[in-house]
Design a protein around this motif. Sequence first.
Motif, short mmCIF file in Angstrom:
data_model
loop_
_atom_site.label_atom_id
_atom_site.label_comp_id
_atom_site.label_asym_id
_atom_site.label_seq_id
_atom_site.Cartn_x
_atom_site.Cartn_y
_atom_site.Cartn_z
N LYS A 36 0.84 -1.18 0.00
CA LYS A 36 0.00 0.00 0.00
C LYS A 36 0.88 1.24 0.00
N THR A 37 0.68 2.12 -0.96
CA THR A 37 1.37 3.40 -0.94
C THR A 37 0.49 4.40 -0.21
N ALA A 39 10.56 7.81 7.07
CA ALA A 39 10.81 7.38 5.70
C ALA A 39 12.23 7.75 5.27
N HIS A 40 12.74 6.98 4.31
CA HIS A 40 14.08 7.20 3.78
C HIS A 40 13.99 8.14 2.57
N PRO A 72 6.11 1.02 1.26
CA PRO A 72 6.76 0.22 2.30
C PRO A 72 8.01 -0.47 1.77
N THR A 73 8.96 -0.67 2.65
CA THR A 73 10.20 -1.32 2.27
C THR A 73 10.68 -2.16 3.44
N TRP A 125 9.69 2.88 5.54
CA TRP A 125 9.07 3.45 4.35
C TRP A 125 10.13 4.11 3.50
N ASN A 126 9.84 4.26 2.21
CA ASN A 126 10.74 4.89 1.26
C ASN A 126 9.95 5.96 0.50
N VAL A 127 10.55 7.13 0.28
CA VAL A 127 9.89 8.21 -0.46
C VAL A 127 9.92 7.86 -1.94
N LEU A 128 8.74 7.67 -2.53
CA LEU A 128 8.63 7.39 -3.97
C LEU A 128 8.76 8.67 -4.78
N GLU A 129 7.96 9.67 -4.43
CA GLU A 129 7.97 10.92 -5.18
C GLU A 129 7.43 12.04 -4.30
N ILE A 130 7.79 13.25 -4.68
CA ILE A 130 7.24 14.44 -4.03
C ILE A 130 6.06 14.88 -4.88
#
Length: 141
Positions: free
Chosen positions: A42-43, A82-83, A99-100, A109-114
């Motif tokens: 889930k994002t 988040a990373h 999630p990571t 968590w990891n930042v996908l995009e701003i």
Amino acid sequence: CLVLSCLVLSCLVLSSEGVFSCQTYLYSRCQAMVLKIKPGLKTVIGRVISNRMQKSVVVEYTWQTRHPLYKRIYKKRTKLYAHDEHNQCTIGDIVKLEPTRPLSKMKRWNVLEIVRKELDIDLSAIDIQANNGGPPTPQRA
């Protein structure tokens, strides 16, 4: 890079134990690679509330839920660590997280995009020293 054409492939994979499992892949000509789609991940979208750490941000994720007895809808919020690989996030940004694996004690968590950047306001342009930083004084007639 725009994805011009995508093809979703589903195939049965025989594991080493002799069990078949269904794998889903997304093929994109633009990226020229096969990416495995992770089912069930889930994002979330939230707001950055702290970026004081190196390559890490704290994101506030809010959602609404219904009380089981009184049926009233109320807001809940969670702080997610988040990373942020490139230290691009600033306070107030709206970001999308995925999630990571556990990266540290609290970072999952990891930042996908701003999604949206917070507007940077230049405080030097505002004359704060006019009233010595205090509230405006009333003018007497």
